[in-house]
Motif scaffolding. Structure first.
Motif, mmCIF file in Angstrom:
data_model
loop_
_atom_site.group_PDB
_atom_site.id
_atom_site.type_symbol
_atom_site.label_atom_id
_atom_site.label_comp_id
_atom_site.label_asym_id
_atom_site.label_seq_id
_atom_site.Cartn_x
_atom_site.Cartn_y
_atom_site.Cartn_z
ATOM 1 N N THR A 96 4.332 -12.170 3.591
ATOM 2 C CA THR A 96 4.693 -11.158 5.140
ATOM 3 C C THR A 96 5.144 -10.286 4.624
ATOM 4 O O THR A 96 5.111 -9.624 5.715
ATOM 5 C CB THR A 96 6.575 -12.348 4.572
ATOM 6 O OG1 THR A 96 6.391 -13.298 4.895
ATOM 7 C CG2 THR A 96 7.293 -11.380 5.829
ATOM 8 N N ASP A 97 5.296 -9.506 3.421
ATOM 9 C CA ASP A 97 5.815 -8.174 3.141
ATOM 10 C C ASP A 97 4.541 -6.950 2.241
ATOM 11 O O ASP A 97 4.012 -7.756 1.590
ATOM 12 C CB ASP A 97 6.392 -8.019 2.302
ATOM 13 C CG ASP A 97 7.393 -6.647 2.444
ATOM 14 O OD1 ASP A 97 6.443 -5.690 3.051
ATOM 15 O OD2 ASP A 97 8.323 -6.169 1.127
ATOM 16 N N ALA A 98 3.903 -6.391 3.394
ATOM 17 C CA ALA A 98 2.891 -5.760 3.200
ATOM 18 C C ALA A 98 2.948 -4.798 1.686
ATOM 19 O O ALA A 98 2.406 -4.537 0.883
ATOM 20 C CB ALA A 98 2.006 -5.451 4.246
ATOM 21 N N GLY A 99 4.349 -4.516 1.880
ATOM 22 C CA GLY A 99 4.722 -2.767 1.032
ATOM 23 C C GLY A 99 4.168 -2.063 1.567
ATOM 24 O O GLY A 99 3.647 -1.332 2.733
ATOM 25 N N GLY A 100 3.987 -0.936 -0.057
ATOM 26 C CA GLY A 100 2.826 0.295 0.557
ATOM 27 C C GLY A 100 3.826 1.147 0.573
ATOM 28 O O GLY A 100 5.242 1.037 0.611
ATOM 29 N N ASP A 101 3.313 2.273 0.204
ATOM 30 C CA ASP A 101 4.017 3.599 0.465
ATOM 31 C C ASP A 101 3.742 4.222 1.540
ATOM 32 O O ASP A 101 3.401 4.068 3.079
ATOM 33 C CB ASP A 101 3.511 4.531 -0.759
ATOM 34 C CG ASP A 101 2.176 4.907 -0.697
ATOM 35 O OD1 ASP A 101 1.577 4.641 -0.094
ATOM 36 O OD2 ASP A 101 1.575 5.470 -1.422
ATOM 37 N N ASP A 102 4.897 5.044 1.606
ATOM 38 C CA ASP A 102 5.129 6.308 3.000
ATOM 39 C C ASP A 102 2.658 6.363 3.597
ATOM 40 O O ASP A 102 2.541 6.568 4.729
ATOM 41 C CB ASP A 102 6.142 7.607 3.205
ATOM 42 C CG ASP A 102 6.775 7.305 3.005
ATOM 43 O OD1 ASP A 102 7.359 6.001 3.473
ATOM 44 O OD2 ASP A 102 7.944 8.189 2.873
ATOM 45 N N ALA A 103 2.267 6.861 2.701
ATOM 46 C CA ALA A 103 0.801 7.267 2.922
ATOM 47 C C ALA A 103 0.066 5.952 3.562
ATOM 48 O O ALA A 103 -0.353 6.456 5.002
ATOM 49 C CB ALA A 103 0.460 7.840 1.473
ATOM 50 N N GLU A 104 0.618 5.196 2.877
ATOM 51 C CA GLU A 104 -0.416 3.618 3.636
ATOM 52 C C GLU A 104 0.269 3.758 4.510
ATOM 53 O O GLU A 104 -0.762 3.117 5.138
ATOM 54 C CB GLU A 104 0.129 2.936 2.127
ATOM 55 C CG GLU A 104 -0.937 1.713 2.465
ATOM 56 C CD GLU A 104 -0.636 0.463 1.262
ATOM 57 O OE1 GLU A 104 -1.198 0.159 0.439
ATOM 58 O OE2 GLU A 104 -0.480 -0.299 2.030
ATOM 59 N N GLU A 105 1.311 3.738 4.713
ATOM 60 C CA GLU A 105 2.058 2.876 5.927
ATOM 61 C C GLU A 105 1.288 4.446 7.685
ATOM 62 O O GLU A 105 1.113 3.881 8.602
ATOM 63 C CB GLU A 105 3.280 3.439 6.352
ATOM 64 C CG GLU A 105 4.742 2.712 7.520
ATOM 65 C CD GLU A 105 4.141 1.283 8.030
ATOM 66 O OE1 GLU A 105 3.756 1.164 9.144
ATOM 67 O OE2 GLU A 105 4.307 0.569 6.865
ATOM 68 N N ASN A 106 1.157 5.168 6.624
ATOM 69 C CA ASN A 106 0.389 6.158 7.901
ATOM 70 C C ASN A 106 -0.903 6.089 8.184
ATOM 71 O O ASN A 106 -1.160 6.369 9.579
ATOM 72 C CB ASN A 106 0.654 7.598 7.506
ATOM 73 C CG ASN A 106 2.219 8.256 7.884
ATOM 74 O OD1 ASN A 106 2.581 7.462 7.919
ATOM 75 N ND2 ASN A 106 2.734 8.967 7.149
ATOM 76 N N ALA A 107 -1.515 5.506 7.333
ATOM 77 C CA ALA A 107 -2.996 5.069 7.251
ATOM 78 C C ALA A 107 -2.782 3.941 8.148
ATOM 79 O O ALA A 107 -3.967 3.943 9.297
ATOM 80 C CB ALA A 107 -3.507 4.980 5.697
ATOM 81 N N VAL A 108 -1.848 3.012 8.041
ATOM 82 C CA VAL A 108 -1.967 1.737 9.020
ATOM 83 C C VAL A 108 -1.644 2.073 10.446
ATOM 84 O O VAL A 108 -2.242 2.081 11.357
ATOM 85 C CB VAL A 108 -1.026 0.943 8.796
ATOM 86 C CG1 VAL A 108 -0.548 -0.211 9.251
ATOM 87 C CG2 VAL A 108 -1.596 0.496 6.961
ATOM 88 N N CYS A 109 -1.164 3.039 10.548
ATOM 89 C CA CYS A 109 -0.700 3.743 12.009
ATOM 90 C C CYS A 109 -2.029 3.973 12.266
ATOM 91 O O CYS A 109 -2.355 4.309 13.798
ATOM 92 C CB CYS A 109 0.513 4.635 11.823
ATOM 93 S SG CYS A 109 2.391 3.135 11.945
ATOM 94 N N TYR A 110 -2.611 4.732 11.751
ATOM 95 C CA TYR A 110 -3.595 6.068 12.231
ATOM 96 C C TYR A 110 -4.834 4.569 12.644
ATOM 97 O O TYR A 110 -5.505 5.115 13.643
ATOM 98 C CB TYR A 110 -4.297 6.285 10.977
ATOM 99 C CG TYR A 110 -5.638 7.913 11.555
ATOM 100 C CD1 TYR A 110 -5.341 9.185 12.237
ATOM 101 C CD2 TYR A 110 -6.810 7.146 11.885
ATOM 102 C CE1 TYR A 110 -5.827 10.504 12.479
ATOM 103 C CE2 TYR A 110 -7.607 8.087 11.959
ATOM 104 C CZ TYR A 110 -7.242 9.461 12.661
ATOM 105 O OH TYR A 110 -8.054 10.375 12.759
#
Length: 191
Positions: A96-110
């Motif tokens: 359910t919850d992948a977690g991660g930090d802001d840098a990883e979230e930005n990478a996910v969107c990219y």
């Protein structure tokens, strides 16, 4: 006539959903399979297993990405990219919850944008519109503006972790994939 089970609520933004690409759904499944992720399409009557946001949003449990015919394609790609960007220990125990930090979230969107071009019936232009319609928030006001003018850090993160090459092409490896070390060396990036 639209099957009543697939009829969208009038208050929901009109974004591309799984039902829109049924004739080419194998293309999406094949894309996810290249990373070792299996797409499982369930019915539209109950909750989607592993969905962090609930409703029609995609869910993750282990190496399974759960969705329904009503799940937006941007949600499928976003959750898939979370799975791809996870470090090995989190990927191993994901529910359910992948977690991660802001840098990883930005990478996910990219990465979500890059992979949209590999989904028949989607593409990055449509994905940008869908992300904006759904309510993704970016400093520059739109997904396209962020991707084109403010996402250098996200791109660098993906290169550093062996997920894309410096030219922006996917390596088809997940983060912490031992095969990525070979790809990074061939691409001229120091691991």
């Amino acid at each position: 006539m639209v099957h009543p089970e697939l009829e969208r609520e009038t208050t929901a933004p009109q974004v591309r959903i799984i039902a829109d690409i049924v004739p080419t759904l194998q293309g999406l499944s094949s894309l996810l399979d290249r990373f070792g992720l299996t797409l499982e399409i369930g019915d539209t009557t109950g909750p989607i297993p592993g969905s962090y946001w609930g409703d029609v949003e995609a869910g993750l449990i282990g190496d399974r990405l759960h969705a329904s015919a009503l799940t937006p394609l941007h949600s499928v790609l976003h959750e898939a990219c979370h799975w791809i960007c996870l470090d090995a220990p989190r990927r191993c125990h994901l529910h359910t919850d992948a977690g991660g930090d802001d840098a990883e979230e930005n990478a996910v969107c990219y990465l979500q944008v890059l992979l949209a071009d590999w989904v028949p019936g989607l593409g990055r232009t449509r994905l940008f519109a869908d992300m904006d319609a759904w309510g993704y928030h970016f400093r520059l006001g739109s997904a396209r503006a962020w991707f084109e003018d403010d996402a250098e850090d996200a791109r660098a993160w993906l290169v550093r972790h062996g997920i894309i090459m410096p030219n922006g092409h996917p390596t088809w490896h997940v983060r912490d994939d031992p095969r990525a070390l070979v790809t990074k060396t061939v691409a001229g990036v120091q691991p």
